[in-house]
Design a protein around this motif. Sequence first.
Motif, short mmCIF file in Angstrom:
data_model
loop_
_atom_site.label_atom_id
_atom_site.label_comp_id
_atom_site.label_asym_id
_atom_site.label_seq_id
_atom_site.Cartn_x
_atom_site.Cartn_y
_atom_site.Cartn_z
N LEU A 3 37.15 44.54 32.98
CA LEU A 3 36.16 44.97 33.72
C LEU A 3 36.01 46.53 33.48
N SER A 4 37.10 47.44 33.61
CA SER A 4 36.74 48.68 33.43
C SER A 4 38.42 49.18 33.07
N SER A 53 41.33 47.55 34.81
CA SER A 53 40.74 46.41 35.93
C SER A 53 40.43 45.36 35.20
N THR A 111 43.79 45.92 39.46
CA THR A 111 43.88 47.24 38.52
C THR A 111 45.44 47.50 38.32
N THR A 163 37.22 47.72 40.84
CA THR A 163 36.94 48.15 39.41
C THR A 163 35.84 49.09 39.36
N LEU A 217 32.38 48.19 34.39
CA LEU A 217 31.84 46.81 34.74
C LEU A 217 30.54 46.74 33.89
#
Length: 251
Positions: free
Chosen positions: A91-92, A99, A121, A189, A242
Amino acid sequence: MYTPHHIRIKDINYLLLLLLVGITPLCAQLKNTPQDSLLFEQNNFKITTTKASYKDVVIYDTKIDSRNFFTNNITEPTECEVFYASYYHPLSLVGPYYSYEYGEATQEACGPMGNRLGITTVDVRTQQKVPLQDLFTEKSVLKALKNDSWIKELAQLNNIPISKIKTYKAFLYFLSETASMQFLTPSFTVLDYNSATNTAQVRFVAQEYMGYDHHKHFQLGLTLSPKKHLKAIFKNQLAFTLGAYKNGLIK
């Protein structure tokens, strides 16, 4: 770009389809997962379609998930087919703070197919989960939560003066007592970061129960301020956010 304070996935047709025909298409999709391929690699951190590792220490791995499931849950022979599959989506990544989305589908003991999913995360250096309040100021978190329209409605329905909630811990207690879902502190995220204002667009995500052992994401969109000592990391070490990779969230 305007970002709504809350994002809720309302897909009644999808739920009805699950109840009528099960999740056979999901099984087929998971059983035909493509071979492992590299998604991201930088500074000893490596992400593929099935696993992630830092300095060769595994953070997650779908093969390990499957092995653990059958070892821990299948102790006796059964006439029914047992099914298990898991997945992970990046995600990030902000500095060492990674995350990702995770999920699994299971069927055992002749029961119905079920699913679990979530967001977490971690600090890739330690593999420890990272709470939202470790990265962002409590002041900005409280302000964002108090301004969220869904939370305002929730407080009003429960006759709770939202202005009297003074700490993030108290807010989590309020949500756990009044909402039909639980928000876990590492379940977030990063969508975007604005260096001029030192604010980040963040998705705070809970797992919402749909019935029949099925779940979906419930998202809050928050504008938060990174803590002072993390400003340089957000400004200079934002590897991806994201939307960079396939996932089940809404931007």
